[in-house]
Design an enzyme around this catalytic site. Structure first.
Site, short mmCIF file in Angstrom:
data_model
loop_
_atom_site.label_atom_id
_atom_site.label_comp_id
_atom_site.label_asym_id
_atom_site.label_seq_id
_atom_site.Cartn_x
_atom_site.Cartn_y
_atom_site.Cartn_z
CG HIS A 191 -1.97 1.07 1.18
ND1 HIS A 191 -3.33 0.84 1.23
CD2 HIS A 191 -1.86 2.43 1.09
CE1 HIS A 191 -4.00 1.97 1.17
NE2 HIS A 191 -3.11 2.97 1.10
CG HIS A 200 -0.91 6.80 -1.68
ND1 HIS A 200 -2.09 6.90 -2.37
CD2 HIS A 200 -1.20 6.15 -0.53
CE1 HIS A 200 -3.07 6.34 -1.66
NE2 HIS A 200 -2.55 5.87 -0.54
CD GLN A 256 -7.08 11.01 -2.04
OE1 GLN A 256 -6.56 11.94 -2.65
NE2 GLN A 256 -6.50 10.39 -1.05
CG HIS A 260 -7.54 4.20 0.26
ND1 HIS A 260 -6.96 3.69 -0.87
CD2 HIS A 260 -6.55 4.89 0.90
CE1 HIS A 260 -5.68 4.05 -0.92
NE2 HIS A 260 -5.41 4.79 0.15
CD GLU A 294 -6.93 7.03 5.70
OE1 GLU A 294 -7.20 6.96 4.50
OE2 GLU A 294 -5.83 7.43 6.12
CG ASP A 296 -1.22 5.31 3.47
OD1 ASP A 296 -1.54 5.27 2.27
OD2 ASP A 296 -1.94 5.79 4.36
ZN ZN Z 1 -3.53 5.04 1.12
#
Ligand code: ZN
Length: 429
Positions: free
Chosen positions: A65, A67, A160, A218, A221, A317
């Site tokens: 995971h 980005h 996102q 995702h 969160e 992340d």
């Molecule tokens: Zn993430």
């Protein structure tokens, strides 16, 4: 330039279970593992011999995971309050200036930083939305291609900003898949209400089904116990027969939910063969910000998922961006943070911790050729440490990193203590 060796003979490595062994790497694979003490000259003179002298051999780390598109933007962003919505907003401003070249340069830098830390597999979410379009995806694709000799990169198309709340989002996701994203992402808890969340999950599973792709979303969160999209993802996985092909990252709000509800959802996750990824670095700083007194850690229920037999991984992340100001793509560091945040410090917890950054993410990746066994890909690290626990404690990068049987990174750490005089031996780099 001398020609590269046909393979390697690693003499006297220590395996994670404590055994000493000799490893022969040939044709990109671990050709065989035999008890240490075999002949120290190979039959095949084209093999290069490495006297490992008891160094620890571990399978290369897998970051499931990441980005890569957002990495190293930290210093370009305006100040914000550190919450998830504020970080997304701050990143949104920077994303307007994403170009494929800019993204490729930063993503490449993080890939190489990770390789030096022994990470040879990275699954990265890449924003696909009305701000960036497919520019981030193109940049990460170029970086992955440029560095494919040292690292394998898997790209998740990540909406996102939502599907229902963003006009044209599904078309963009379709285009992202056609442009090379190999996994379908999502973020259902970002939608306005239950109906939109369900529609978000359904539309993205449709896309995954049409293209026969795995799903990595995702999920939840949030510290808010009423945020409950994990059960939607688990139910969709079962209904579509996608067991073993779906990953849910973060899953923070489950920690805030009551035990009975959580137990029910965890059972469904086990039935769905879901993988759960906890990201301790980012979630330790993003979650729990509104708490006073006893501040929550923001991690999901790792112990309960583990007890239910669910595949649990840890991920990096973010690295140096609007969500997390630190990080270097080191799964050794992520595991160290995870040990503290999830109370994984007992004897068998520490062994389990190694799985969360190696075999468990490889399972989510569905990489059957992964592992430190004869016949597997020769992706491995040699540490100057006698055991996994010591490697974890010392936090030094691996001395040697092998990917597909090639030596792709080496790090030498040298410390002098005692009569060190400036200009003689002292050099801080
Ligand atoms: Zn993430």
């Amino acid at each position: 330039m001398p020609s590269p060796p046909a393979g390697y003979l690693l003499l006297d490595v220590r395996l994670a279970d404590g055994r000493s062994a000799d490893l022969r790497l040939a044709d990109g694979r671990i050709a065989d593992i035999s008890p240490a003490g075999g002949p120290d000259r190979p039959d095949d003179a084209r093999l290069r011999v490495v006297a490992a002298a008891g160094r620890l051999a571990l399978p290369a780390f897998v970051d499931i995971h990441a980005h890569l598109d957002k990495a190293y933007t930290r210093d370009d962003l305006g100040d914000h309050d550190g919450t998830l919505p504020a970080a997304i907003q701050a990143m949104g401003e920077r994303k307007k200036r994403f170009t494929p070249e800019d993204v490729a340069e930063r993503a490449g830098r993080l890939i190489l930083s990770g390789v030096a830390e022994g990470v040879t597999h990275v699954r990265t979410h890449v924003d696909v939305d009305s701000i960036t379009g497919l520019r981030g995806l193109e940049g990460v694709r170029r970086a992955a291609e440029a560095h494919r000799q040292v690292c394998r990169v898997s790209i998740v198309a990540f909406p996102q900003l939502g599907i229902r709340s963003e006009p044209g989002a599904l078309d963009r996701m379709q285009a992202a898949v056609e442009a090379g994203a190999g996994v379908v992402g999502g973020m259902p808890h970002w939608e306005a209400g239950r109906e939109d969340q369900l529609a978000h999950v359904a539309a993205l599973f449709d896309l995954a089904e049409r293209h026969d792709l795995d799903v990595d979303m995702h999920v939840d969160e949030s510290d808010d116990a009423s945020v409950r999209t994990l059960e939607m993802v688990a139910e969709a996985t079962i209904a579509r027969g996608w067991q073993g092909r779906v990953t849910a990252g973060h899953v923070c709000s489950l920690a805030a939910a009551d035990d009975e509800y959580a137990a029910r959802v965890i059972d469904r996750c086990a039935e769905a063969g879901l993988t759960i990824v906890s990201n301790p670095a980012t979630n330790l700083v993003i979650q729990g910000r509104g708490d006073r007194g006893l501040v929550r850690r923001g991690l999901t229920r790792i112990a309960e998922f583990r007890a239910a037999g669910v595949n649990v991984c840890l991920g990096q992340d973010n690295v140096c961006d609007g969500f997390y100001p630190f990080g270097r793509g080191s799964m050794l560091e992520v595991a160290f943070l995870g040990a503290h945040a999830a109370h994984l410090t007992g004897g068998d917890d520490l062994g389990y911790l190694l799985e969360t950054v190696t075999s468990a993410p490889a399972r989510a990746w569905r990489d059957a050729g992964y592992g430190l066994r004869a016949g597997c890909a020769a992706d491995l690290n040699l540490f100057q440490a006698p055991s996994w626990v010591e490697a974890l404690r010392l936090q030094r990068p691996p001395e040697l990193v092998f990917f597909e049987g090639r030596l792709v990174a080496s790090t030498a750490v040298s410390t002098s203590i005692g009569r060190v005089e400036t200009g003689v031996t002292g050099r801080l780099a």
